[in-house]
Design a protein around this motif. Sequence first.
Motif, mmCIF file in Angstrom:
data_model
loop_
_atom_site.group_PDB
_atom_site.id
_atom_site.type_symbol
_atom_site.label_atom_id
_atom_site.label_comp_id
_atom_site.label_asym_id
_atom_site.label_seq_id
_atom_site.Cartn_x
_atom_site.Cartn_y
_atom_site.Cartn_z
ATOM 1 N N ALA A 321 -8.473 -6.093 -8.887
ATOM 2 C CA ALA A 321 -8.280 -5.948 -7.446
ATOM 3 C C ALA A 321 -9.597 -5.662 -6.744
ATOM 4 O O ALA A 321 -9.847 -6.145 -5.650
ATOM 5 C CB ALA A 321 -7.275 -4.843 -7.164
ATOM 6 N N GLY A 342 -4.418 -8.643 0.239
ATOM 7 C CA GLY A 342 -4.693 -8.791 -1.175
ATOM 8 C C GLY A 342 -6.159 -8.891 -1.513
ATOM 9 O O GLY A 342 -6.531 -9.073 -2.666
ATOM 10 N N SER A 343 -7.038 -8.742 -0.524
ATOM 11 C CA SER A 343 -8.460 -8.876 -0.829
ATOM 12 C C SER A 343 -9.016 -7.595 -1.455
ATOM 13 O O SER A 343 -10.171 -7.574 -1.864
ATOM 14 C CB SER A 343 -9.237 -9.220 0.444
ATOM 15 O OG SER A 343 -9.038 -8.223 1.415
ATOM 16 N N GLY A 344 -8.223 -6.540 -1.511
ATOM 17 C CA GLY A 344 -8.667 -5.340 -2.207
ATOM 18 C C GLY A 344 -9.133 -4.229 -1.293
ATOM 19 O O GLY A 344 -9.712 -3.252 -1.757
ATOM 20 N N SER A 346 -7.322 -1.969 0.473
ATOM 21 C CA SER A 346 -6.645 -0.693 0.248
ATOM 22 C C SER A 346 -7.029 -0.086 -1.087
ATOM 23 O O SER A 346 -7.218 1.121 -1.190
ATOM 24 C CB SER A 346 -5.127 -0.877 0.277
ATOM 25 O OG SER A 346 -4.733 -1.345 1.524
ATOM 26 N N VAL A 347 -7.118 -0.921 -2.090
ATOM 27 C CA VAL A 347 -7.447 -0.383 -3.410
ATOM 28 C C VAL A 347 -8.848 0.227 -3.392
ATOM 29 O O VAL A 347 -9.082 1.288 -3.973
ATOM 30 C CB VAL A 347 -7.311 -1.484 -4.478
ATOM 31 C CG1 VAL A 347 -7.715 -0.957 -5.843
ATOM 32 C CG2 VAL A 347 -5.879 -1.992 -4.531
ATOM 33 N N PRO A 360 -0.210 1.329 -12.853
ATOM 34 C CA PRO A 360 -1.066 0.489 -13.690
ATOM 35 C C PRO A 360 -2.549 0.507 -13.287
ATOM 36 O O PRO A 360 -3.343 -0.147 -13.944
ATOM 37 C CB PRO A 360 -0.484 -0.901 -13.432
ATOM 38 C CG PRO A 360 -0.020 -0.838 -12.014
ATOM 39 C CD PRO A 360 0.399 0.585 -11.759
ATOM 40 N N GLU A 479 -5.703 0.573 7.819
ATOM 41 C CA GLU A 479 -4.885 -0.141 8.797
ATOM 42 C C GLU A 479 -4.000 0.822 9.591
ATOM 43 O O GLU A 479 -2.783 0.659 9.631
ATOM 44 C CB GLU A 479 -4.016 -1.180 8.096
ATOM 45 C CG GLU A 479 -4.819 -2.057 7.168
ATOM 46 C CD GLU A 479 -4.282 -3.477 7.098
ATOM 47 O OE1 GLU A 479 -3.705 -3.931 8.090
ATOM 48 O OE2 GLU A 479 -4.475 -4.117 6.061
HETATM 49 N N1 LIG Z 1 0.440 -1.093 -7.810
HETATM 50 C C1 LIG Z 1 -0.102 -2.299 -8.028
HETATM 51 N N2 LIG Z 1 0.182 -2.961 -9.173
HETATM 52 C C2 LIG Z 1 -0.353 -4.183 -9.404
HETATM 53 N N3 LIG Z 1 -1.199 -4.822 -8.575
HETATM 54 C C3 LIG Z 1 -1.512 -4.228 -7.421
HETATM 55 C C4 LIG Z 1 -0.977 -2.939 -7.086
HETATM 56 N N4 LIG Z 1 -1.474 -2.582 -5.870
HETATM 57 C C5 LIG Z 1 -2.263 -3.606 -5.471
HETATM 58 N N5 LIG Z 1 -2.304 -4.590 -6.407
HETATM 59 C C6 LIG Z 1 -3.079 -5.837 -6.332
HETATM 60 O O1 LIG Z 1 -4.409 -5.536 -5.978
HETATM 61 C C7 LIG Z 1 -4.939 -6.533 -5.120
HETATM 62 C C8 LIG Z 1 -5.602 -5.904 -3.915
HETATM 63 O O2 LIG Z 1 -4.618 -5.242 -3.152
HETATM 64 P P1 LIG Z 1 -4.923 -4.390 -1.846
HETATM 65 O O3 LIG Z 1 -3.670 -3.653 -1.536
HETATM 66 O O4 LIG Z 1 -6.151 -3.602 -1.997
HETATM 67 O O5 LIG Z 1 -5.174 -5.485 -0.738
HETATM 68 P P2 LIG Z 1 -5.428 -5.265 0.814
HETATM 69 O O6 LIG Z 1 -6.687 -5.951 1.095
HETATM 70 O O7 LIG Z 1 -5.326 -3.849 1.176
HETATM 71 O O8 LIG Z 1 -4.232 -6.082 1.452
HETATM 72 P P3 LIG Z 1 -3.360 -5.805 2.785
HETATM 73 O O9 LIG Z 1 -4.084 -6.404 3.903
HETATM 74 O O10 LIG Z 1 -2.094 -6.538 2.491
HETATM 75 O O11 LIG Z 1 -3.161 -4.330 2.881
HETATM 76 C C9 LIG Z 1 -3.795 -7.458 -4.782
HETATM 77 O O12 LIG Z 1 -3.928 -8.635 -5.557
HETATM 78 C C10 LIG Z 1 -2.569 -6.716 -5.207
HETATM 79 O O13 LIG Z 1 -1.594 -7.613 -5.664
#
Ligand SMILES: Nc1ncnc2c1ncn2[C@@H]1O[C@H](COP(=O)(O)OP(=O)(O)OP(=O)(O)O)[C@@H](O)[C@H]1O
Lengths: 647, 324, 317
Positions: A321, A342-344, A346-347, A360, A479
């Motif tokens: 991620a 999904g660009s990562g 939040s992670v 996980p 967000e």
């Molecule tokens: N609990 C989890 N288990 C498995 N994969 C996850 C989990 N949380 C996030 N991911 C994966 O990590 C990647 C990054 O997710 P993230 O939530 O950081 O995206 P984002 O940029 O914040 O998106 P959004 O704009 O939808 O909030 C995605 O491919 C998502 O599917």
Amino acid sequence: MTTLALIARNRLALWGGIVLILVILLALVTPWLPLYPPNATDPSIKNAWFGEEGHLLGTDHLGRDILSRLLWGTRVSLAIGFASAVIAAVLGAAIGIVAGYFGGRTDNILMRLIDLIMGFPYILLALAIVAALGPGLMNALIAVAAVNIPFFARNIRGVTVGIAHKEFVDAAKLAGMGHVRIILTEILPNVVPVIVVAASTTVGWMILETAGLSFLGLGSQPPDPDLGSMLGLAKDSLITDPHVSYPPGLMILIIVMSINLLGDGIRDALDPRLRSGALSRPAAATTVDRRGAAPAFRDEGILEMTDLSTEFRLKRRTYKAVGGVTLAVKPGECLGIIGESGSGKSVTALSVMGLVASPPGVITGGAVYVEGEDTVGMPYRQLRALRGDRVAYIFQDPLATLHPLFTVGDQLVEAIRVHHRVSDKEARAKALELLKQVRIPNAESRIDSYPHEMSGGMRQRVGIAMALANDPEVIIADEPTTALDVTVQAQILSLLSDLRRERGLAIVFITHDFGVVAQLCDRVAVMYAGRIVEEGSTSDILRSPAHPYTKRLIACVPELGEGKRALAAIPGLPPAVDRLPDGCHFADRCPKARDVCRQDDVALMGQGGRAVRCLFPEAEVPGAPEAVPGPPVEAEPITADRVEAAQ
Amino acid sequence: MSAALKLENLTKDFPVGKRMFGPPRGVVHAVRPVTLTVETGETLGIVGESGCGKSTLARMLVGLLSPTDGTIEIEGAALDNADPSEFGRKIQYVFQDPISSLNPRKTIRQVMEAPLKHLHSMPKARRRERIAEIFDAVNLREEFLDRYPHEFSGGQAQRIGIARALAAEARILILDEPVSALDVSVQAQVLNLLARLKAELGLTYLFISHDLAVVEAVSDRVAVLYFGAVVEVGRAEDVFRAPRHPYTKLLADSAPVVGRDLKAPEGRETELPDPLNPPTGCAFRARCPRAVDRCAAEDPPLMEMGSGQLAACFNPVPEGEAAK
Amino acid sequence: MGSYILKRLVSAVPVVLGLTIVVFLIMAMIPGDPATAILGAYATPENVARINRDLGLDQPLPVRYFIWLTSLLQGDFGRSYSLNRPVLDEVWERFQATLLLAGASFVICSILGVAAGVVSAARQYGTADKAITFAVLLGISIPSFFLGMMLILIFSVSLGWFPPSGMQGLAYLGGGGFRDVAHHLVLPATALALVALGVIARLSRSAMLEVLRQDYIRTARAKGVDERGVVWRHALKAAMVSIVPVLGLQAGFVLSGAVYIEKVFEWPGVGRMLVDAILQRDLLLVQGGVVLVATLYVLFNIIVDVIQAMLDPRIKT
Ligand SMILES: Nc1ncnc2c1ncn2[C@@H]1O[C@H](COP(=O)(O)OP(=O)(O)OP(=O)(O)O)[C@@H](O)[C@H]1O
Ligand code: SF4
Ligand code: SF4
Ligand SMILES: [Mg+2]
């Protein structure tokens, strides 16, 4: 993977299934086994011990062979248990589906009836039915089935209501399908797994209940054996001949336990949430599995991430991620992180304080320095002390992120008191102060409200107040306005902007909206497929985006005030982060991609806070390769023959 | 130009706190009388904040909800019995959440066949051909037909949703936030597809969204909804540039725009009125900086503001005062 | 809160009426002449005449129901012909013994069950979790009456710690006093509790796991709340909202299980009374016993609802 294979992979369920099949086989072949007749009495060998006189499991008080009675009894108990489960499941599901699908008065009346039946402790109802119909095996079956109908009806109704409100049911109506057809082809296939799960987890229970009625002498009548009545008889001579009770008791235990094991396996396999392992408990802090040394502190900001990598390790896949993010924020600065879903984003944000759900999630590399201290792999106690105190979060959906059962005042007080030893009264005064600072009208009365009593905008103000509670150095806002209406969003943004100025906060602001970034942030980092692809001051990036992705992303967002027009779409989709391509992650969608782009990882290149991850950038960036202006980003005219297929 | 869709005083009340017998405890006026006309071949945009009745309005138009009052006329014929299959041939719906609008246990082919079979009683061979045609039109590969919904991305699923709506051969599509669940890069793909289909097939759209910029980019005319009623209608390029209703102006000022300074456009009360307990007079009064005495007494009707723009306001924003 | 309790009490009236209708209809399914069916072996001509008069058995069904209901409301549940005593007196006396047994078990299994569920969820996949999960599986798979018999064999027959039976009913408390009652209570209450405990522990575990993944738990962690506070304050409070109704349902299970346990331990409760009455075909006793106990259970569920309303501010009171 098929359901059967999934069940078989669950070892306990597999064993349960095997034992159950053996018992069923045994019950099926019983008539052909060389056994004593089950009802043949022999007064000369009453209560014989195991193995005595050729009776493998001994005899009962009338000298009847226990093994034979056990097997015949098992046949009966299994048949009755399964039959009542099927009857209850079919009738209950039918009632549940009808009530759930039609709703309104039908639902109301049916569910009141069901509630009525559930108003009895179930055995009373069963006893009443048996009393009326008279003791007997069939009547016990009817009683057990009847008292279990409500369980199915309620369960299935709940699921049906959920499905009946799904948009595909509306779509089916618009496709001209009638109610019966919709129930049979749209609702039922989605409900069947639930029925199967409910049935498989209750069969065991129903076998226990029928055995119980027989135990009481209300089910199978002498001399016919069934497991419950055998136990009932054994009870009478329990103290003198306890061994007579072992075989039927253990047989029930074996049957019900194997059914329950198998039932749990079926449930786990059919429930999509359990299947994906989503029901695992997130640990207090994200697991860290960092190979190699932590990158050194560069002293570029109060919050500094270097090469941060976080992945999700699922059974057979690993989702990368976040794949090496380097960022820094200075006090008083607002850094925007922008990117698609999904660009990562939040992670990345959650990794800072070890809040990524784990399992996980695993942080696999890099460092996060908060005031010079690396939080990756930091002992939990130390990390906890930083959370909310030095680094605070504001999350997206304020209804889901505030605890529904505590007043907002209590939640604010808690936020203060986990970090500061102050009296409840002082903390409450501070909480009130905070609510005023975030401009909540009537703070004195609002402090005792529950989150559900407030509007979305007010709730988000509470979220902001909570983040401010301990005067943190850094606020990470993920967000915070996406779930709000534009008019409310404008207020929240201006509040955040004022607070930042007044308090010299460092803010990391995550969004997918360029308009918001432009209004609030000093600098921006653009994320794509887990990496930062471009970074720089907001005005630079908006004025002359250097990465082809940034340029196209800006172009495909309509902006207010430009009138009716076509948009410049980016063809294709972002890559899945469990199957990232070699080289530049954007290459598949990039009109300028060359072979060299797909060979090696492209580094983030640049200096002085302006950088781009591209071999042929769109604009000049010091320290990056020379600009190679691409084709102008143009929206195709509305009548263009074809929009690029998304593949 | 003839009217494709004509709504007259369309109203929807929802009872709340229903009891088994007797009257409900209260009534929510989700859609207060709405009168609108959509010309054939036009795209009418509808904007408004969450809970202002956009989806309720849309669902009435396709017969998924029966109106409490008022009439719906589609291509000149009145339709007032809420029967979706009756409506289905003339008007179709594209849902907000593309994935949940597809039954997870049906293949795409089964999904696509439903309208052909039940609305048009088409024989099997003909259905096959027709589906191939439609899939070609929305740029989906035919091999997708035997897959299940979970195998598709949001953008693809939304194309399938559009394809299903086209299969019914309706000439009017209600697009209820069709791109708000999609990412911006995919959103543009779908918007462009919609624009092309409209041009090729001569469709009429009712495009609902909360995103002002998107609505402006796709619509010919825009209607602004507030608290269940239309407060302003006009040409797309005018409505946000030169709003006459104070609420429209508030919306336009709130939208984040590159190059505009951040400031809270509103100092007063920010809450929407309580739907169970609506205020007298103009529903926007509590938030309105231009409120005058009359606003408390009367509910303003839609009034001509010149140049075809209508606004429901007694003290409209002067024409010259453009949105900042 | 007071008005909420009142409201719930008022809304219980139709439920109780419904219960009587259900019981009445079930009893009306009895094949054959109602008078002889009700009296069974006691069908002397005088008895038949009396019961025909008392219950209006020669009248149409609705009339019979109202006659029955009116006498119920006057506290007249009829006479038990097998015991030759008013139904109400017998049921009430027996119910106290059941209440003692079921109440004690219910308290045990609620507290231990929820605690086991929370520990199990907090230590998901740890040793404690596995041990609890296994015990729970055993608990929900073993017939309570078999478990009771095994407890007797171990603790009464082999170890001699507790008496296997001989509880005389609360009316005879004079003999041994509280200690004696408690002594008699241990084994049956344990047997009864173990079974429901499994179900409660299981549901508490899954409710906790569900809650622990909610966003507001992440918020609590982001605030810096420590793990103990997260689990026992934030998560448990939210989980209780789904656990409490289950406890209400489980009370019905415990009450139901008591019927078996009473037979095993020869406990003088209402369950044994009902079974005996069915076997004796003393239908008035069955009818009266079922209506009374079910009504008390409805009242108990009101208490559960009130607790639920105190716990969850989102429930309109
Ligand atoms: N609990 C989890 N288990 C498995 N994969 C996850 C989990 N949380 C996030 N991911 C994966 O990590 C990647 C990054 O997710 P993230 O939530 O950081 O995206 P984002 O940029 O914040 O998106 P959004 O704009 O939808 O909030 C995605 O491919 C998502 O599917
Ligand atoms: S590195 Fe190559 S493929 Fe990647 S964005 Fe730059 S030009 Fe395109
Ligand atoms: S009618 Fe009055 S209150 Fe309503 S918007 Fe116009 S000026 Fe404001
Ligand atoms: Mg996110």
